[in-house]
Design an enzyme around this catalytic site. Sequence first.
Site, PDB file in Angstrom:
ATOM      1  N   ARG A 104       0.857  -1.200   0.000  1.00  7.69           N
ATOM      2  CA  ARG A 104       0.000   0.000   0.000  1.00  7.69           C
ATOM      3  C   ARG A 104       0.887   1.242   0.000  1.00  7.69           C
ATOM      4  O   ARG A 104       1.513   1.573   1.003  1.00  7.69           O
ATOM      5  CB  ARG A 104      -0.890  -0.023   1.247  1.00  7.69           C
ATOM      6  N   HIS A 199       0.134   3.636 -10.598  1.00  2.00           N
ATOM      7  CA  HIS A 199      -0.738   4.036  -9.482  1.00  2.00           C
ATOM      8  C   HIS A 199       0.095   4.786  -8.429  1.00  2.00           C
ATOM      9  O   HIS A 199       0.421   4.248  -7.363  1.00  2.00           O
ATOM     10  CB  HIS A 199      -1.338   2.758  -8.894  1.00  2.00           C
ATOM     11  N   ASP A 243     -12.588   9.772  -6.240  1.00  2.77           N
ATOM     12  CA  ASP A 243     -12.196   8.630  -7.082  1.00  2.77           C
ATOM     13  C   ASP A 243     -12.679   8.913  -8.508  1.00  2.77           C
ATOM     14  O   ASP A 243     -13.827   8.644  -8.850  1.00  2.77           O
ATOM     15  CB  ASP A 243     -12.811   7.333  -6.511  1.00  2.77           C
ATOM     16  N   GLU A 302      -2.628   9.076 -11.184  1.00  2.00           N
ATOM     17  CA  GLU A 302      -2.244   7.852 -11.892  1.00  2.00           C
ATOM     18  C   GLU A 302      -2.468   7.956 -13.404  1.00  2.00           C
ATOM     19  O   GLU A 302      -3.615   7.941 -13.851  1.00  2.00           O
ATOM     20  CB  GLU A 302      -3.098   6.689 -11.371  1.00  2.00           C
TER      21      GLU A 302
HETATM   22  C1  BG6 Z   1      -7.681   3.560  -7.468  1.00  2.00           C
HETATM   23  C2  BG6 Z   1      -9.107   3.255  -7.837  1.00  2.00           C
HETATM   24  O1  BG6 Z   1      -6.900   3.640  -8.605  1.00  2.00           O
HETATM   25  O2  BG6 Z   1      -7.181   2.500  -6.635  1.00  2.00           O
HETATM   26  C3  BG6 Z   1      -9.933   3.090  -6.570  1.00  2.00           C
HETATM   27  O3  BG6 Z   1      -9.628   4.285  -8.664  1.00  2.00           O
HETATM   28  C4  BG6 Z   1      -9.326   2.035  -5.683  1.00  2.00           C
HETATM   29  O4  BG6 Z   1     -11.266   2.756  -6.911  1.00  2.00           O
HETATM   30  C5  BG6 Z   1      -7.867   2.379  -5.431  1.00  2.00           C
HETATM   31  O5  BG6 Z   1     -10.061   1.946  -4.479  1.00  2.00           O
HETATM   32  C6  BG6 Z   1      -7.122   1.386  -4.536  1.00  2.00           C
HETATM   33  O6  BG6 Z   1      -7.225   0.098  -5.032  1.00  2.00           O
HETATM   34  P1  BG6 Z   1      -6.628  -1.118  -4.226  1.00  2.00           P
HETATM   35  O7  BG6 Z   1      -6.990  -2.346  -4.986  1.00  2.00           O
HETATM   36  O8  BG6 Z   1      -5.127  -0.902  -4.197  1.00  2.00           O
HETATM   37  O9  BG6 Z   1      -7.225  -1.065  -2.856  1.00  2.00           O
END
Ligand code: BG6
Length: 330
Positions: A104, A199, A243, A302
């Site tokens: 994360r 991301h 979002d 992103e």
């Molecule tokens: C973003 C999405 O890119 O990633 C969101 O637009 C999502 O909808 C977020 O919640 C995090 O995703 P994840 O799978 O890493 O929890």
Amino acid sequence: MAHFTAVGNNPGLQSELYCWLVIGTDTLMTVSDIASVNERFGIDGTVHFGEGINSMPKAELTFNEARLELYLQGAHITRYQPAAGIEVLWMSDSALYQPGKALRGGIPLCWPWFGAHADTPDLPQHGYARTSQFQISSTNADHQATSITLTLDAAQAPWPDWQNRVALEFEIRLSNTLWMEMRSHNLSTSPLILSNALHSYFAISQRQQVTIPAVTGLTYLDKLQNYRSQQQTSAITFDSEVDRVYQAPPARIDFFDQGRNINTSFESWGNNNLVIWNPGEQKARQMNDFDDDGFEQMICIEPANALAHSITLAPGEHHRLGQEIKVNRN
Ligand code: BG6
């Protein structure tokens, strides 16, 4: 407009790509033996491989003052410091450093799809690259940059019907900027629908302190309103969960963090969309790998190809998605 690069039957580019696939396969390494990885790919003073949290293998790159940390799982950049004391990326203190679990924060690679898979919603969100072990293909250091190239071989897809369909190469160049490019290649005999994103979780002083002028005026699909199309008529604010999938973003995006007095600019290429995400308080608290107050100090910006702007790659075609990040302290 961001430019879109999907190369069709260009023999020059295809043979270039074929080269990296062969080199990538030829140099496949397991990372269990860090010493031999260092012997082969380490470069004195600039590229070093070691064990990260929970013994997960990682690479550390330096270029002058700049530092970068990368976990080989997911080819995941977890830290970028252009100079001492300036953290550009946000990493959750609660991130779970476990094999097969996406980290994360930092820069996860969403690939070969972004978000939920369009036809098979049971597949994991954001694809399998971010939870797969990458191989090191090459490293280099000279007076211009320190770089590393990693590959995710097509045979490594976790499900039989995905195996040998699509391969990924990811190159990172650390210099006075941070440059990176994902190169996707359809190895199958049928068209492949690809969506993807870099991301990027940026560290900020406080979410209300950030302005992103380049998105004002753009159209976006609001994921929080069932993808309703909206116009960004005034400056974007981060008072609550955000979002959004912006359409046709400019190639250059700047954002200014008043609290840290830092201007971050990035150029992206190969993307039709820009996703901007902040989970807000409630969603952040629901995620076990997200610091409860972390949503105050991060935003995700992103470069992506998502939803209706997924890319269809014909057999043999490839696609490049990249970004270059530059930080200026005023
Ligand atoms: C973003 C999405 O890119 O990633 C969101 O637009 C999502 O909808 C977020 O919640 C995090 O995703 P994840 O799978 O890493 O929890």
